[in-house]
Motif scaffolding. Structure first.
Motif, mmCIF file in Angstrom:
data_model
loop_
_atom_site.group_PDB
_atom_site.id
_atom_site.type_symbol
_atom_site.label_atom_id
_atom_site.label_comp_id
_atom_site.label_asym_id
_atom_site.label_seq_id
_atom_site.Cartn_x
_atom_site.Cartn_y
_atom_site.Cartn_z
ATOM 1 N N ASN A 271 -37.109 -65.149 34.855
ATOM 2 C CA ASN A 271 -37.103 -66.302 34.226
ATOM 3 C C ASN A 271 -35.778 -67.067 34.765
ATOM 4 O OD1 ASN A 271 -39.066 -65.640 32.342
ATOM 5 N ND2 ASN A 271 -37.965 -64.580 31.171
ATOM 6 N N TYR A 272 -36.128 -68.442 35.029
ATOM 7 C CA TYR A 272 -35.113 -69.188 35.240
ATOM 8 C C TYR A 272 -35.164 -70.570 34.693
ATOM 9 C CZ TYR A 272 -31.584 -72.310 37.532
ATOM 10 O OH TYR A 272 -30.596 -73.036 37.877
ATOM 11 N N LEU A 273 -34.205 -71.050 33.470
ATOM 12 C CA LEU A 273 -34.392 -72.190 32.785
ATOM 13 C C LEU A 273 -33.135 -73.022 32.956
ATOM 14 C CD1 LEU A 273 -35.866 -73.780 30.637
ATOM 15 C CD2 LEU A 273 -34.947 -72.230 28.912
ATOM 16 N N ALA B 12 -33.235 -56.649 25.216
ATOM 17 C CA ALA B 12 -33.060 -58.122 25.466
ATOM 18 C C ALA B 12 -33.521 -58.498 26.798
ATOM 19 C CB ALA B 12 -31.306 -58.213 25.379
ATOM 20 N N PRO B 13 -34.060 -59.928 26.574
ATOM 21 C CA PRO B 13 -34.763 -60.157 27.752
ATOM 22 C C PRO B 13 -33.577 -60.862 28.946
ATOM 23 C CG PRO B 13 -34.816 -62.031 26.102
ATOM 24 C CD PRO B 13 -34.366 -60.402 25.552
ATOM 25 N N ASN B 14 -33.930 -60.706 29.961
ATOM 26 C CA ASN B 14 -32.865 -61.285 31.205
ATOM 27 C C ASN B 14 -33.306 -62.757 31.215
ATOM 28 O OD1 ASN B 14 -32.347 -58.811 31.892
ATOM 29 N ND2 ASN B 14 -34.144 -58.369 33.215
ATOM 30 N N ILE B 15 -32.214 -63.466 30.975
ATOM 31 C CA ILE B 15 -32.412 -64.813 30.694
ATOM 32 C C ILE B 15 -31.142 -65.595 31.857
ATOM 33 C CG2 ILE B 15 -31.809 -66.866 29.294
ATOM 34 C CD1 ILE B 15 -32.799 -64.923 26.986
ATOM 35 N N THR B 16 -31.437 -66.590 32.495
ATOM 36 C CA THR B 16 -30.354 -67.492 33.412
ATOM 37 C C THR B 16 -30.555 -68.684 32.694
ATOM 38 O OG1 THR B 16 -30.673 -65.708 35.104
ATOM 39 C CG2 THR B 16 -29.664 -68.102 35.453
ATOM 40 N N ALA B 17 -29.620 -69.191 32.157
ATOM 41 C CA ALA B 17 -29.740 -70.586 31.563
ATOM 42 C C ALA B 17 -28.324 -71.568 31.733
ATOM 43 C CB ALA B 17 -30.297 -70.662 29.893
ATOM 44 N N LYS B 18 -28.867 -72.575 31.783
ATOM 45 C CA LYS B 18 -27.674 -73.741 32.194
ATOM 46 C C LYS B 18 -27.927 -74.904 31.452
ATOM 47 C CE LYS B 18 -25.473 -76.442 35.885
ATOM 48 N NZ LYS B 18 -25.579 -76.776 37.154
ATOM 49 N N THR B 19 -26.771 -75.252 30.385
ATOM 50 C CA THR B 19 -26.875 -76.336 29.539
ATOM 51 C C THR B 19 -25.793 -77.283 29.871
ATOM 52 O OG1 THR B 19 -27.892 -75.101 27.918
ATOM 53 C CG2 THR B 19 -27.001 -77.266 27.123
#
Length: 223
Positions: free
Chosen positions: A129-131, A216-223
């Motif tokens: 996932n890339y968010l 835990a899910p692998n998450i890449t996030a940028k806000t």
């Protein structure tokens, strides 16, 4: 008796299979008062909302009397831009002025591979996932309010990733390679073999799914 049938590839001489699922999208939501505008009102609400639901399932299975190699890859790539603002404008309100930007995203990414082989089997799964979310709320102009002025930018939602991978060798012995299981005795019939393998695969999937909630899910996030 009904048995599990999950084989995407099935051959006595060897199998090689794969499944790929990809979602990519850009979501843009803007609410604004344009530069140079003049507004006189009781209440002003400037709301920008960006809502998305992404569900991806990629699965594959391979079955062979000799060698089986199978993989599944699922990818979700999301880029959101949400902007609520009052530009270089003049706003007069006798009550509240609200400027609100909201990004709400739900992502479910599931990948699974099950392999049955007589001699050697490999099953691999990747869920990625890339968010990226850019959420902004601001005021650049002149605002005169008889009550309150609220400016709010918020990101919310949930990201869930689950992967399942299993490899089973089903020769008669119980001393198979590391990570595999001896499932079927040598004196079993073909029908008994199929039912035994299906039962063990069902148990394997059930065990993995039961424990998946603890990872835990692998998450890449940028806000």
């Amino acid at each position: 008796k009904d048995s599990l049938n999950i084989w995407g590839t099935n051959s006595e001489y060897g199998t090689l299979g794969g499944a790929v699922a990809v979602i990519h999208h850009d979501n843009n939501a803007d609410a604004y008062v344009a530069d140079g505008a003049t507004i006189s009102t009781k209440t002003l609400d400037v709301d920008a909302k960006n809502r998305a639901v992404d569900i991806v399932v990629a699965g594959n299975g391979g079955k062979s009397e000799t060698v089986s190699v199978d993989a599944a890859v699922s990818v979700i790539n999301t880029q959101n831009s949400t902007n609520a603002y009052i530009g270089k404008a003049t706003v007069t309100a006798s009550d509240d002025v609200n400027v609100d930007a909201l990004d709400e995203n739900f992502t479910l990414n599931i990948g699974g591979t099950i392999v049955e082989a007589g001699a050697f089997g490999i099953g691999a799964t990747v869920a990625y996932n890339y968010l990226e979310r850019n959420t902004n709320a601001f005021i650049n102009g002149n605002v005169n309010s008889g009550d309150s002025v609220f400016v709010n930018a918020k990101n919310t939602g949930e990201i869930i990733s689950t992967t399942i991978a299993g490899s089973i060798t089903c020769n008669a012995n119980t001393n198979n390679a590391a990570g595999s299981q001896g499932l079927v005795p040598s004196n079993s019939s073909d029908d008994d073999n199929e039912d035994a393998v299906a039962d063990d695969i069902e148990d394997l999937v059930s065990d993995v799914l039961t424990g998946a909630g603890n990872n835990a899910p692998n998450i890449t996030a940028k806000t």
